[in-house]
Design a protein around this motif. Sequence first.
Motif, PDB file in Angstrom:
ATOM      1  N   GLY A 166      38.992 -18.414 -16.561  1.00  0.00           N
ATOM      2  CA  GLY A 166      39.392 -19.718 -17.087  1.00  0.00           C
ATOM      3  C   GLY A 166      39.926 -19.624 -18.502  1.00  0.00           C
ATOM      4  O   GLY A 166      39.245 -19.147 -19.406  1.00  0.00           O
ATOM      5  N   TYR A 167      41.171 -20.049 -18.683  1.00  0.00           N
ATOM      6  CA  TYR A 167      41.803 -20.213 -19.992  1.00  0.00           C
ATOM      7  C   TYR A 167      41.783 -18.943 -20.844  1.00  0.00           C
ATOM      8  O   TYR A 167      41.435 -18.968 -22.025  1.00  0.00           O
ATOM      9  CB  TYR A 167      41.181 -21.391 -20.742  1.00  0.00           C
ATOM     10  N   GLU A 182      40.783  -9.628 -26.193  1.00  0.00           N
ATOM     11  CA  GLU A 182      39.437  -9.082 -25.936  1.00  0.00           C
ATOM     12  C   GLU A 182      38.787  -9.679 -24.693  1.00  0.00           C
ATOM     13  O   GLU A 182      37.830  -9.109 -24.158  1.00  0.00           O
ATOM     14  CB  GLU A 182      38.522  -9.235 -27.161  1.00  0.00           C
ATOM     15  N   ASP A 183      39.314 -10.790 -24.183  1.00  0.00           N
ATOM     16  CA  ASP A 183      38.799 -11.399 -22.947  1.00  0.00           C
ATOM     17  C   ASP A 183      39.670 -11.084 -21.732  1.00  0.00           C
ATOM     18  O   ASP A 183      39.347 -11.480 -20.616  1.00  0.00           O
ATOM     19  CB  ASP A 183      38.723 -12.927 -23.104  1.00  0.00           C
ATOM     20  N   PHE A 184      40.774 -10.391 -21.958  1.00  0.00           N
ATOM     21  CA  PHE A 184      41.746 -10.108 -20.912  1.00  0.00           C
ATOM     22  C   PHE A 184      41.325  -8.883 -20.115  1.00  0.00           C
ATOM     23  O   PHE A 184      40.974  -7.852 -20.685  1.00  0.00           O
ATOM     24  CB  PHE A 184      43.118  -9.868 -21.557  1.00  0.00           C
ATOM     25  N   ARG A 185      41.345  -8.994 -18.788  1.00  0.00           N
ATOM     26  CA  ARG A 185      41.032  -7.866 -17.898  1.00  0.00           C
ATOM     27  C   ARG A 185      42.116  -7.808 -16.830  1.00  0.00           C
ATOM     28  O   ARG A 185      42.272  -8.752 -16.053  1.00  0.00           O
ATOM     29  CB  ARG A 185      39.677  -8.029 -17.209  1.00  0.00           C
ATOM     30  N   TRP A 186      42.863  -6.702 -16.798  1.00  0.00           N
ATOM     31  CA  TRP A 186      43.894  -6.530 -15.770  1.00  0.00           C
ATOM     32  C   TRP A 186      43.264  -6.543 -14.382  1.00  0.00           C
ATOM     33  O   TRP A 186      42.182  -5.983 -14.180  1.00  0.00           O
ATOM     34  CB  TRP A 186      44.618  -5.205 -15.945  1.00  0.00           C
ATOM     35  N   HIS A 193      51.063 -16.241 -27.139  1.00  0.00           N
ATOM     36  CA  HIS A 193      52.100 -15.251 -27.458  1.00  0.00           C
ATOM     37  C   HIS A 193      51.469 -13.935 -27.929  1.00  0.00           C
ATOM     38  O   HIS A 193      51.949 -12.853 -27.562  1.00  0.00           O
ATOM     39  CB  HIS A 193      53.056 -15.792 -28.520  1.00  0.00           C
ATOM     40  N   ALA A 194      50.404 -14.004 -28.705  1.00  0.00           N
ATOM     41  CA  ALA A 194      49.712 -12.790 -29.155  1.00  0.00           C
ATOM     42  C   ALA A 194      49.138 -12.026 -27.957  1.00  0.00           C
ATOM     43  O   ALA A 194      49.210 -10.788 -27.911  1.00  0.00           O
ATOM     44  CB  ALA A 194      48.616 -13.143 -30.158  1.00  0.00           C
ATOM     45  N   LEU A 195      48.588 -12.755 -26.995  1.00  0.00           N
ATOM     46  CA  LEU A 195      48.067 -12.113 -25.787  1.00  0.00           C
ATOM     47  C   LEU A 195      49.196 -11.435 -25.025  1.00  0.00           C
ATOM     48  O   LEU A 195      49.064 -10.292 -24.581  1.00  0.00           O
ATOM     49  CB  LEU A 195      47.351 -13.134 -24.898  1.00  0.00           C
ATOM     50  N   HIS A 196      50.322 -12.103 -24.885  1.00  0.00           N
ATOM     51  CA  HIS A 196      51.448 -11.516 -24.160  1.00  0.00           C
ATOM     52  C   HIS A 196      51.997 -10.287 -24.884  1.00  0.00           C
ATOM     53  O   HIS A 196      52.397  -9.307 -24.239  1.00  0.00           O
ATOM     54  CB  HIS A 196      52.533 -12.563 -23.926  1.00  0.00           C
ATOM     55  N   THR A 197      51.973 -10.297 -26.197  1.00  0.00           N
ATOM     56  CA  THR A 197      52.385  -9.126 -26.968  1.00  0.00           C
ATOM     57  C   THR A 197      51.436  -7.959 -26.708  1.00  0.00           C
ATOM     58  O   THR A 197      51.872  -6.811 -26.541  1.00  0.00           O
ATOM     59  CB  THR A 197      52.449  -9.470 -28.470  1.00  0.00           C
ATOM     60  N   ALA A 198      50.146  -8.247 -26.648  1.00  0.00           N
ATOM     61  CA  ALA A 198      49.158  -7.201 -26.362  1.00  0.00           C
ATOM     62  C   ALA A 198      49.333  -6.663 -24.940  1.00  0.00           C
ATOM     63  O   ALA A 198      49.215  -5.451 -24.711  1.00  0.00           O
ATOM     64  CB  ALA A 198      47.747  -7.740 -26.569  1.00  0.00           C
TER      65      ALA A 198
END
Length: 171
Positions: free
Chosen positions: A21-22, A27-31, A69-74
């Motif tokens: 969720g959201y 640091e919360d992103f998991r492929w 946008h920062a997440l997409h850059t990462a």
Amino acid sequence: MTDLRPAIFLDRDGVLNEDPGYVHRWEDFRWIPGAREAICAFNAAGWLVIVVTNQSGIGRGYYAEADMHALHTAMAGDLETLGGWIDAIYYAPLLPEARLEAFRLPDPPDRKPNPGMILRALADWPIDQARSLLVGDKASDLEAAKRADIRGLLFPGGDLLEFLRGQGLPH
């Protein structure tokens, strides 16, 4: 004239990354297993890789566009370590019940199930619409694909690369 290329349109949350969720912080992103490898396989096959993602958390005031946008850059940096890339990301922060008025719209054309993000990509890129497809994890993703007249695949979870190979993709 530019040669047309097939495109794979990928929903983000639930297809490329786990969806608790959201998600808006690296640091919360998991492929999702096989997601990075699937992107690289489509890159190698000459397909355009385009992400189309509803981002209602922006309109709900949970996070800012800059966070997304920062997440997409990462994500891009992480993909680059495998030699992969995403050609474009389209996002839809507008929604009828947005807490922030700037993001409130009764029927946002880009918000899936509406096809606006796909239609914009079709206008922006040299896409072979007949050979393209969208992979999503919700009925609204498939409805957007149908409205844009491209094939839709419902991803049931698991390994994305294995799922796509089971569909005879990429080729």
